[in-house]
Design a protein around this motif. Structure first.
Motif, short mmCIF file in Angstrom:
data_model
loop_
_atom_site.label_atom_id
_atom_site.label_comp_id
_atom_site.label_asym_id
_atom_site.label_seq_id
_atom_site.Cartn_x
_atom_site.Cartn_y
_atom_site.Cartn_z
N TYR A 122 13.05 26.44 11.50
CA TYR A 122 12.86 27.13 10.25
C TYR A 122 12.35 28.43 10.47
CZ TYR A 122 13.79 23.09 6.99
OH TYR A 122 14.20 22.08 6.15
N LEU A 124 10.04 21.81 11.45
CA LEU A 124 9.96 20.45 10.39
C LEU A 124 11.05 19.51 10.79
CD1 LEU A 124 9.77 23.32 8.17
CD2 LEU A 124 8.77 21.27 7.32
N ALA A 173 8.21 15.34 7.26
CA ALA A 173 6.81 15.95 8.04
C ALA A 173 6.57 17.16 7.38
CB ALA A 173 7.08 16.18 9.26
N PHE A 174 5.23 17.71 7.65
CA PHE A 174 4.98 19.12 7.22
C PHE A 174 4.38 19.81 8.25
CE2 PHE A 174 2.91 22.16 4.46
CZ PHE A 174 1.57 22.50 5.16
N ASP A 175 4.57 20.94 8.40
CA ASP A 175 4.23 21.98 9.52
C ASP A 175 3.91 23.21 8.60
OD1 ASP A 175 5.28 23.50 12.25
OD2 ASP A 175 3.17 22.90 11.86
N THR A 176 2.75 23.83 9.28
CA THR A 176 2.46 25.27 8.82
C THR A 176 3.51 26.09 9.20
OG1 THR A 176 0.77 26.95 8.23
CG2 THR A 176 1.11 25.69 10.53
N GLN A 177 3.47 27.27 8.45
CA GLN A 177 4.48 28.57 8.72
C GLN A 177 3.52 29.51 9.66
OE1 GLN A 177 6.35 30.28 5.39
NE2 GLN A 177 7.04 28.11 4.84
#
Lengths: 113, 115
Positions: free
Chosen positions: B31, B96, B100-104
Motif C-alpha cells: 500500500y 497489509l 491485519a493492521f499495519d501502521t503507515q
C-alpha cells in the motif's frame, strides 16, 4: 465535517510531569485509532495505536485510553521529556479494509525543562 | 533500508505549471498513499494504491493524478498548478494482508509553493 477532532491546538507542560493529549471522534465505523508524532520538517512517525475493542494500550512512557461510549481517546505521556516536544496527530482507520486514515488537526506539545 | 523517500524537498511553481512529486519505498510495501497538509490542518488523503497498477481516490483528489507501475514507486502529478495546491505533501506506505493492521510509514515531505 471533521470526523476526528483535536480541540487543543497547543499544550505546555513541565519536564517530568504528565502530558495528556485529547481526541474526539464522530464516526462509529473506526476500528483502529493511532497517534503520530511530528517534528518540524519531518514526516509523521507512528507512536502508538489501539484497537476499538480495547480500552487501553501501553508502550513505555506512552499510554492511550479509549472511551467508546464518549467517542474519546487520550494519549498520556509520563514522565514528559523535552524531546517529546512535537506536534501530535490523532488518526482513525475506517473499518472495512480501505486502510484510509482520517487525521485530526494536531496538538503542539511543548515540554519545558 | 532508506524507508520512504521523497523528491524534491522544496519546489516553487508558477500558476499553470506542471510537476511530478516522486515517492519511493524500499520496504516491499503493497500500500502507498499521498497526503497533503495545509497550515494548521491535519493530513488529508489525496490518492492511494493497494498494489502495482491499482489506484483510488482519497478525500481531495481534484487537480492531481497518480500512477503505480512498480511496487516501489508512486509519483504524484500536478498538471496545472494553482495557489490552492500550496501545501506540504507526504507520501506513506504500509504492508497489509487480509484482516491485519499495519501502521503507515511516512516520507519527509515535499514543500510546494505555487505563485
Amino acid at each position: 465535517d471533521q470526523q476526528v477532532k483535536q480541540n487543543s491546538p497547543s499544550l505546555s507542560v513541565q519536564e517530568g510531569r504528565i502530558s495528556i493529549l485529547n481526541c474526539d471522534y464522530t464516526n462509529s465505523m473506526f476500528d483502529y485509532f493511532l497517534w503520530y508524532k511530528k517534528y518540524p520538517a519531518e514526516g509523521p512517525t507512528f507512536l502508538i495505536s489501539i484497537s476499538s475493542i480495547k480500552d487501553k494500550n501501553e508502550d513505555g512512557r506512552f499510554t492511550v485510553f479509549l472511551n467508546k461510549s464518549a467517542k474519546h481517546l487520550s494519549l498520556h505521556i509520563v514522565p514528559s521529556q523535552p524531546g517529546d516536544s512535537a506536534v501530535y496527530f490523532c488518526a482513525a482507520r475506517i473499518t472495512g479494509g480501505s486502510e484510509k486514515l482520517v487525521f485530526g488537526k494536531g496538538t503542539k506539545l511543548t515540554v519545558n525543562p | 533500508n532508506a524507508g520512504v523517500t521523497q523528491t524534491p524537498k522544496f519546489r516553487i511553481l508558477k500558476i499553470g505549471q506542471s510537476m511530478t512529486l516522486q515517492c519511493a519505498q524500499d520496504m516491499n510495501h503493497n500500500y502507498m498513499y499521498w497526503y497533503r497538509q495545509d497550515p494548521g490542518m491535519g493530513l488529508k488523503l489525496i490518492y492511494y494504491s493497494v498494489g502495482a497498477g491499482i489506484t483510488d481516490k482519497g478525500e481531495v483528489p481534484n487537480g492531481y493524478n497518480v500512477s503505480r507501475s512498480t511496487t516501489e514507486d508512486f509519483p504524484l502529478r500536478l498538471e496545472l498548478a494553482a495557489p490552492s495546491q500550496t501545501s506540504v505533501y507526504f507520501c506513506a506506505s504500509s504492508y497489509l494482508t487480509s484482516g491485519a493492521f499495519d501502521t503507515q510509514y511516512f516520507g519527509p515531505g515535499t514543500r510546494l509553493t505555487v505563485l
